[in-house]
Design a protein around this motif. Structure first.
Motif, PDB file in Angstrom:
ATOM      1  N   GLN A 160      35.702  24.629  47.701  1.00 25.84           N
ATOM      2  CA  GLN A 160      36.150  25.423  48.839  1.00 25.84           C
ATOM      3  C   GLN A 160      37.606  25.865  48.679  1.00 25.84           C
ATOM      4  O   GLN A 160      37.985  26.964  49.084  1.00 25.84           O
ATOM      5  CB  GLN A 160      35.979  24.627  50.139  1.00 25.84           C
ATOM      6  N   LYS A 161      38.430  25.007  48.108  1.00 25.02           N
ATOM      7  CA  LYS A 161      39.840  25.361  47.877  1.00 25.02           C
ATOM      8  C   LYS A 161      39.946  26.523  46.899  1.00 25.02           C
ATOM      9  O   LYS A 161      40.691  27.477  47.129  1.00 25.02           O
ATOM     10  CB  LYS A 161      40.614  24.153  47.317  1.00 25.02           C
ATOM     11  N   LEU A 162      39.199  26.424  45.806  1.00 26.06           N
ATOM     12  CA  LEU A 162      39.284  27.467  44.777  1.00 26.06           C
ATOM     13  C   LEU A 162      38.708  28.786  45.288  1.00 26.06           C
ATOM     14  O   LEU A 162      39.304  29.853  45.099  1.00 26.06           O
ATOM     15  CB  LEU A 162      38.551  27.003  43.511  1.00 26.06           C
ATOM     16  N   LYS A 163      37.567  28.721  45.972  1.00 21.88           N
ATOM     17  CA  LYS A 163      36.968  29.927  46.571  1.00 21.88           C
ATOM     18  C   LYS A 163      37.913  30.547  47.599  1.00 21.88           C
ATOM     19  O   LYS A 163      38.123  31.758  47.625  1.00 21.88           O
ATOM     20  CB  LYS A 163      35.657  29.567  47.275  1.00 21.88           C
ATOM     21  N   GLY A 164      38.468  29.700  48.447  1.00 22.54           N
ATOM     22  CA  GLY A 164      39.348  30.170  49.510  1.00 22.54           C
ATOM     23  C   GLY A 164      40.604  30.812  48.979  1.00 22.54           C
ATOM     24  O   GLY A 164      41.057  31.840  49.498  1.00 22.54           O
ATOM     25  N   TYR A 165      41.161  30.232  47.930  1.00 25.35           N
ATOM     26  CA  TYR A 165      42.418  30.741  47.377  1.00 25.35           C
ATOM     27  C   TYR A 165      42.283  32.197  46.932  1.00 25.35           C
ATOM     28  O   TYR A 165      43.207  33.003  47.108  1.00 25.35           O
ATOM     29  CB  TYR A 165      42.870  29.876  46.198  1.00 25.35           C
ATOM     30  N   TYR A 166      41.166  32.535  46.353  1.00 28.82           N
ATOM     31  CA  TYR A 166      40.958  33.907  45.857  1.00 28.82           C
ATOM     32  C   TYR A 166      40.336  34.813  46.921  1.00 28.82           C
ATOM     33  O   TYR A 166      39.541  35.696  46.622  1.00 28.82           O
ATOM     34  CB  TYR A 166      40.103  33.880  44.583  1.00 28.82           C
ATOM     35  N   GLY A 167      40.726  34.610  48.167  1.00 33.82           N
ATOM     36  CA  GLY A 167      40.273  35.481  49.245  1.00 33.82           C
ATOM     37  C   GLY A 167      38.910  35.124  49.775  1.00 33.82           C
ATOM     38  O   GLY A 167      38.198  35.979  50.301  1.00 33.82           O
ATOM     39  N   ASN A 168      38.546  33.834  49.628  1.00 34.12           N
ATOM     40  CA  ASN A 168      37.259  33.358  50.142  1.00 34.12           C
ATOM     41  C   ASN A 168      36.091  34.136  49.534  1.00 34.12           C
ATOM     42  O   ASN A 168      35.294  34.768  50.235  1.00 34.12           O
ATOM     43  CB  ASN A 168      37.206  33.420  51.666  1.00 34.12           C
TER      44      ASN A 168
END
Length: 205
Positions: free
Chosen positions: A56-64
């Motif tokens: 979730q952190k990695l997905k979220g960082y790149y604009g979800n």
């Protein structure tokens, strides 16, 4: 592309981190999650929970990024030679909207995505309006001439919040830059610790 119902800063509070390292993030004032149950005592996370949080952190960082698209990045990272977690970071950092954000041509990944969507960017002289477009080594990225004086672009270029990483070169006077090489995880200036190895574990269960 799926529309996100929550505001981007709710991601910070849900994950409990200042994901983009911005001073205005509410996590600085309220370290509990959003909503009426946000202040409940936290339970010790399971291995699955830890892996899910890393994803979730990695997905979220790149604009979800949407789940379907994010899984495709994982599958492509597995297919390529070398370390899967490093391959995953490379693919994410080659996204055009991520490159625009890294070059300080937009204040946030969300703004970078919108900027690309609206046709303000060229790659090697050709207009590209696909945020997920994968930039190649030595590609030249430039803001279109008519867009170079936009307030949002000028504010981002002059912002002291972030530095441009070494795998990119940028001339903010010309609003033009070059993608020099793909970064390793250690090269990427994440404000919080990213654990792509846990993301790989999550998908390979």
């Amino acid at each position: 592309m799926t529309k996100r119902a929550e505001s981007k800063y709710k991601i910070n509070r849900r994950l409990g981190v200042n994901l983009w390292g911005r001073a205005k993030s509410p996590i600085s004032k309220r370290e509990y999650g959003p909503g009426q149950h946000g202040q409940r005592r936290k339970q010790k996370p399971t291995d699955f929970g830890i892996q899910l949080m890393a994803k979730q952190k990695l997905k979220g960082y790149y604009g979800n990024i949407g789940e379907k698209q994010f899984r495709k990045y994982y599958e492509e990272a597995v297919r390529r030679k070398g370390d899967t977690s490093e391959n995953l970071i490379e693919l994410l950092e080659r996204r055009l909207d991520a490159v625009i954000y890294r070059m300080k041509l937009a204040m946030t990944p969300f703004a970078a995505r919108q900027f690309v969507n609206h046709g303000h960017i060229t790659v090697n002289g050709k207009r590209v309006n696909i945020p997920s477009y994968l930039v190649r080594d030595n590609d030249v990225i430039e803001v279109k001439e008519k867009s170079k004086q936009l307030v949002a672009v000028l504010d981002a270029a002059q912002s002291g919040e972030r530095d441009v990483p070494e795998y990119l070169e940028v001339d903010h006077r010309q609003m033009k830059g070059r993608y020099l090489r793909a970064p390793k995880l250690a090269d990427v200036p994440y404000p919080v610790q990213m654990e792509p190895n846990l993301v790989v574990e999550f998908y390979s269960r």
